[in-house]
Scaffold this motif. Structure first.
Motif, PDB file in Angstrom:
ATOM      1  N   VAL A 180       0.842  -1.062  -0.051  1.00  0.00           N
ATOM      2  CA  VAL A 180       0.135   0.030   0.118  1.00  0.00           C
ATOM      3  C   VAL A 180       0.977   1.239   0.160  1.00  0.00           C
ATOM      4  CG1 VAL A 180      -1.625   1.482   1.432  1.00  0.00           C
ATOM      5  CG2 VAL A 180      -1.994  -1.479   1.247  1.00  0.00           C
ATOM      6  N   ASP A 181       0.426   2.152  -0.970  1.00  0.00           N
ATOM      7  CA  ASP A 181       1.358   3.233  -0.947  1.00  0.00           C
ATOM      8  C   ASP A 181       0.795   4.464   0.157  1.00  0.00           C
ATOM      9  OD1 ASP A 181       3.094   5.426  -1.852  1.00  0.00           O
ATOM     10  OD2 ASP A 181       1.730   6.282  -3.454  1.00  0.00           O
ATOM     11  N   LEU A 182       1.473   4.611   1.073  1.00  0.00           N
ATOM     12  CA  LEU A 182       1.184   5.440   2.265  1.00  0.00           C
ATOM     13  C   LEU A 182      -0.199   4.723   2.946  1.00  0.00           C
ATOM     14  CD1 LEU A 182       1.784   8.980   0.444  1.00  0.00           C
ATOM     15  CD2 LEU A 182       3.169   7.511   2.147  1.00  0.00           C
ATOM     16  N   ASP A 183      -1.484   5.474   2.959  1.00  0.00           N
ATOM     17  CA  ASP A 183      -2.449   5.062   3.756  1.00  0.00           C
ATOM     18  C   ASP A 183      -3.305   4.277   2.623  1.00  0.00           C
ATOM     19  OD1 ASP A 183      -3.206   7.612   2.652  1.00  0.00           O
ATOM     20  OD2 ASP A 183      -5.004   7.542   4.020  1.00  0.00           O
ATOM     21  N   PRO A 184      -4.084   3.216   3.181  1.00  0.00           N
ATOM     22  CA  PRO A 184      -4.990   2.367   2.255  1.00  0.00           C
ATOM     23  C   PRO A 184      -6.181   3.216   1.612  1.00  0.00           C
ATOM     24  CG  PRO A 184      -5.377   1.498   4.602  1.00  0.00           C
ATOM     25  CD  PRO A 184      -4.212   2.722   4.470  1.00  0.00           C
ATOM     26  N   GLY A 185      -6.379   3.392   0.404  1.00  0.00           N
ATOM     27  CA  GLY A 185      -7.395   3.880  -0.352  1.00  0.00           C
ATOM     28  C   GLY A 185      -8.337   2.935  -0.528  1.00  0.00           C
ATOM     29  N   GLU A 186      -9.430   3.041  -1.255  1.00  0.00           N
ATOM     30  CA  GLU A 186     -10.462   2.169  -1.757  1.00  0.00           C
ATOM     31  C   GLU A 186     -10.130   0.910  -2.416  1.00  0.00           C
ATOM     32  OE1 GLU A 186     -14.851   2.600  -4.082  1.00  0.00           O
ATOM     33  OE2 GLU A 186     -14.203   4.334  -2.710  1.00  0.00           O
ATOM     34  N   GLU A 187      -9.181   1.201  -3.427  1.00  0.00           N
ATOM     35  CA  GLU A 187      -8.641  -0.065  -4.123  1.00  0.00           C
ATOM     36  C   GLU A 187      -7.928  -0.872  -3.218  1.00  0.00           C
ATOM     37  OE1 GLU A 187      -5.611  -0.917  -7.712  1.00  0.00           O
ATOM     38  OE2 GLU A 187      -6.825   0.815  -7.841  1.00  0.00           O
ATOM     39  N   ASP A 188      -7.138  -0.308  -2.323  1.00  0.00           N
ATOM     40  CA  ASP A 188      -6.027  -0.847  -1.495  1.00  0.00           C
ATOM     41  C   ASP A 188      -7.090  -1.852  -0.411  1.00  0.00           C
ATOM     42  OD1 ASP A 188      -3.727   0.060  -2.149  1.00  0.00           O
ATOM     43  OD2 ASP A 188      -4.277   1.762  -1.246  1.00  0.00           O
ATOM     44  N   ILE A 189      -8.247  -1.474  -0.120  1.00  0.00           N
ATOM     45  CA  ILE A 189      -9.139  -2.088   0.841  1.00  0.00           C
ATOM     46  C   ILE A 189      -9.783  -3.157   0.356  1.00  0.00           C
ATOM     47  CG2 ILE A 189     -11.336  -1.523   2.095  1.00  0.00           C
ATOM     48  CD1 ILE A 189     -10.713   1.189   2.777  1.00  0.00           C
ATOM     49  N   GLU A 190     -10.039  -3.117  -1.082  1.00  0.00           N
ATOM     50  CA  GLU A 190     -10.643  -4.249  -1.921  1.00  0.00           C
ATOM     51  C   GLU A 190      -9.187  -5.366  -1.876  1.00  0.00           C
ATOM     52  OE1 GLU A 190     -12.052  -3.186  -5.561  1.00  0.00           O
ATOM     53  OE2 GLU A 190     -13.331  -1.628  -4.603  1.00  0.00           O
ATOM     54  N   ASN A 191      -8.232  -4.933  -2.283  1.00  0.00           N
ATOM     55  CA  ASN A 191      -7.287  -5.762  -2.212  1.00  0.00           C
ATOM     56  C   ASN A 191      -6.905  -6.495  -1.032  1.00  0.00           C
ATOM     57  OD1 ASN A 191      -6.653  -5.166  -5.081  1.00  0.00           O
ATOM     58  ND2 ASN A 191      -5.033  -3.678  -4.475  1.00  0.00           N
ATOM     59  N   LEU A 192      -7.064  -5.793   0.091  1.00  0.00           N
ATOM     60  CA  LEU A 192      -6.751  -6.410   1.240  1.00  0.00           C
ATOM     61  C   LEU A 192      -7.887  -7.541   1.566  1.00  0.00           C
ATOM     62  CD1 LEU A 192      -5.573  -3.214   3.243  1.00  0.00           C
ATOM     63  CD2 LEU A 192      -3.909  -5.247   2.848  1.00  0.00           C
ATOM     64  N   ASN A 193      -8.933  -7.090   1.531  1.00  0.00           N
ATOM     65  CA  ASN A 193     -10.005  -8.086   1.554  1.00  0.00           C
ATOM     66  C   ASN A 193      -9.893  -9.466   0.780  1.00  0.00           C
ATOM     67  OD1 ASN A 193     -11.803  -6.895   3.711  1.00  0.00           O
ATOM     68  ND2 ASN A 193     -12.341  -5.252   2.402  1.00  0.00           N
ATOM     69  N   SER A 194      -9.552  -9.087  -0.649  1.00  0.00           N
ATOM     70  CA  SER A 194      -9.247 -10.443  -1.433  1.00  0.00           C
ATOM     71  C   SER A 194      -8.182 -11.153  -0.957  1.00  0.00           C
ATOM     72  CB  SER A 194      -8.882  -9.603  -2.947  1.00  0.00           C
ATOM     73  OG  SER A 194      -8.811 -10.741  -3.675  1.00  0.00           O
ATOM     74  N   PHE A 195      -7.052 -10.383  -0.464  1.00  0.00           N
ATOM     75  CA  PHE A 195      -5.977 -11.044   0.149  1.00  0.00           C
ATOM     76  C   PHE A 195      -6.485 -12.105   1.379  1.00  0.00           C
ATOM     77  CE2 PHE A 195      -2.703 -10.464   3.628  1.00  0.00           C
ATOM     78  CZ  PHE A 195      -1.613 -11.021   3.031  1.00  0.00           C
ATOM     79  N   ALA A 196      -7.014 -11.559   2.397  1.00  0.00           N
ATOM     80  CA  ALA A 196      -7.665 -12.401   3.429  1.00  0.00           C
ATOM     81  C   ALA A 196      -8.552 -13.437   2.832  1.00  0.00           C
ATOM     82  CB  ALA A 196      -8.552 -11.351   4.361  1.00  0.00           C
ATOM     83  N   LYS A 197      -9.250 -13.130   1.798  1.00  0.00           N
ATOM     84  CA  LYS A 197     -10.102 -14.399   1.358  1.00  0.00           C
ATOM     85  C   LYS A 197      -9.307 -15.626   0.714  1.00  0.00           C
ATOM     86  CE  LYS A 197     -14.358 -15.213  -1.490  1.00  0.00           C
ATOM     87  NZ  LYS A 197     -14.052 -15.685  -2.789  1.00  0.00           N
ATOM     88  N   LYS A 198      -8.257 -15.153  -0.174  1.00  0.00           N
ATOM     89  CA  LYS A 198      -7.177 -16.050  -0.542  1.00  0.00           C
ATOM     90  C   LYS A 198      -6.647 -16.876   0.439  1.00  0.00           C
ATOM     91  CE  LYS A 198      -6.694 -13.413  -4.939  1.00  0.00           C
ATOM     92  NZ  LYS A 198      -6.031 -12.363  -5.656  1.00  0.00           N
ATOM     93  N   LEU A 199      -6.096 -16.010   1.335  1.00  0.00           N
ATOM     94  CA  LEU A 199      -5.273 -16.956   2.590  1.00  0.00           C
ATOM     95  C   LEU A 199      -6.226 -17.979   3.027  1.00  0.00           C
ATOM     96  CD1 LEU A 199      -3.548 -14.017   4.142  1.00  0.00           C
ATOM     97  CD2 LEU A 199      -2.406 -15.803   2.925  1.00  0.00           C
ATOM     98  N   VAL A 200      -7.551 -17.531   2.963  1.00  0.00           N
ATOM     99  CA  VAL A 200      -8.472 -18.534   3.925  1.00  0.00           C
ATOM    100  C   VAL A 200      -8.801 -19.817   3.078  1.00  0.00           C
ATOM    101  CG1 VAL A 200     -10.795 -18.690   5.001  1.00  0.00           C
ATOM    102  CG2 VAL A 200      -9.575 -16.914   5.769  1.00  0.00           C
ATOM    103  N   GLU A 201      -8.954 -19.367   1.876  1.00  0.00           N
ATOM    104  CA  GLU A 201      -9.078 -20.334   0.813  1.00  0.00           C
ATOM    105  C   GLU A 201      -7.979 -21.513   0.637  1.00  0.00           C
ATOM    106  OE1 GLU A 201      -9.985 -18.244  -2.654  1.00  0.00           O
ATOM    107  OE2 GLU A 201     -12.100 -17.751  -2.122  1.00  0.00           O
ATOM    108  N   LYS A 202      -6.799 -20.788   0.701  1.00  0.00           N
ATOM    109  CA  LYS A 202      -5.551 -21.723   0.660  1.00  0.00           C
ATOM    110  C   LYS A 202      -5.410 -22.683   1.838  1.00  0.00           C
ATOM    111  CE  LYS A 202      -1.566 -22.783  -1.499  1.00  0.00           C
ATOM    112  NZ  LYS A 202      -1.675 -23.334  -2.750  1.00  0.00           N
ATOM    113  N   ALA A 203      -5.864 -21.893   2.993  1.00  0.00           N
ATOM    114  CA  ALA A 203      -5.734 -23.021   4.247  1.00  0.00           C
ATOM    115  C   ALA A 203      -6.628 -23.989   4.104  1.00  0.00           C
ATOM    116  CB  ALA A 203      -5.730 -21.910   5.340  1.00  0.00           C
ATOM    117  N   ALA A 204      -7.683 -23.641   3.748  1.00  0.00           N
ATOM    118  CA  ALA A 204      -8.851 -24.728   3.484  1.00  0.00           C
ATOM    119  C   ALA A 204      -8.655 -25.954   2.539  1.00  0.00           C
ATOM    120  CB  ALA A 204     -10.184 -24.116   3.118  1.00  0.00           C
ATOM    121  N   ASP A 205      -7.757 -25.471   1.474  1.00  0.00           N
ATOM    122  CA  ASP A 205      -7.206 -26.489   0.594  1.00  0.00           C
ATOM    123  C   ASP A 205      -6.215 -27.499   1.090  1.00  0.00           C
ATOM    124  OD1 ASP A 205      -9.121 -25.522  -1.277  1.00  0.00           O
ATOM    125  OD2 ASP A 205      -7.424 -24.484  -2.300  1.00  0.00           O
ATOM    126  N   LEU A 206      -5.636 -27.163   2.179  1.00  0.00           N
ATOM    127  CA  LEU A 206      -4.336 -27.847   2.764  1.00  0.00           C
ATOM    128  C   LEU A 206      -4.738 -29.183   3.674  1.00  0.00           C
ATOM    129  CD1 LEU A 206      -2.008 -25.449   3.503  1.00  0.00           C
ATOM    130  CD2 LEU A 206      -1.956 -26.767   1.502  1.00  0.00           C
TER     131      LEU A 206
END
Length: 150
Positions: free
Chosen positions: A124-150
């Motif tokens: 994130v460049d400086l503080d999180p903007g709207e696009e960054d917030i979407e990216n962080l939410n997607s990041f969390a979702k992918k982590l949970v999906e990866k953990a579930a696949d193991l």
């Protein structure tokens, strides 16, 4: 229940804001989350969770790790996280040549000790903007999906 631990370093509050967004996203996905300031964290604590996260800022022209997270970074090399899912994120300033280098440093360290990258790092460049917030939410979702696949 899936468990996660977030270890973070924040100077200006930007990485802490990212941490809060990720923590809420993980909780909304049913994950039991523990968030710890890097000064209070021990790398061994990652052994007790499914998802290991580190958020950090990058310091100065030389793209140094923040002083307060150096010990954690060095001690992390001494544990085996084979099979654990990890994610890294952080804030920086695109003014500097090595934007968010500390995030990359932690990504490499996690790979060295056998952890599995659950999602591409979020920078994130400086503080999180709207696009960054979407990216962080997607990041969390992918982590949970990866953990579930193991």
């Amino acid at each position: 229940m899936t468990t996660a631990m977030i270890v973070y370093a924040s100077l200006t509050g930007n990485t802490e804001e990212c941490t809060t967004i990720i923590e809420e996203a993980l909780e909304n996905l049913g994950v039991d989350v523990e968030t710890v300031d890097c000064m209070q964290a021990e790398p061994e604590d990652f052994l007790d969770v499914d998802i290991c996260l580190v958020g950090t800022y990058t310091y100065g022209n030389d793209a140094n790790l923040p002083d307060e997270i150096v010990d954690f970074y060095e001690e992390l090399a001494e544990i085996d996280l084979t099979g654990k899912v990890f994610g890294t994120y952080g804030s920086g300033d695109t003014f500097y040549d090595k934007f968010c280098q500390s995030v990359d440093d932690f990504t490499e360290r996690f790979k060295e000790i056998g952890a599995i990258e659950g999602a591409e790092s979020v920078k994130v460049d400086l503080d999180p903007g709207e696009e960054d917030i979407e990216n962080l939410n997607s990041f969390a979702k992918k982590l949970v999906e990866k953990a579930a696949d193991l």
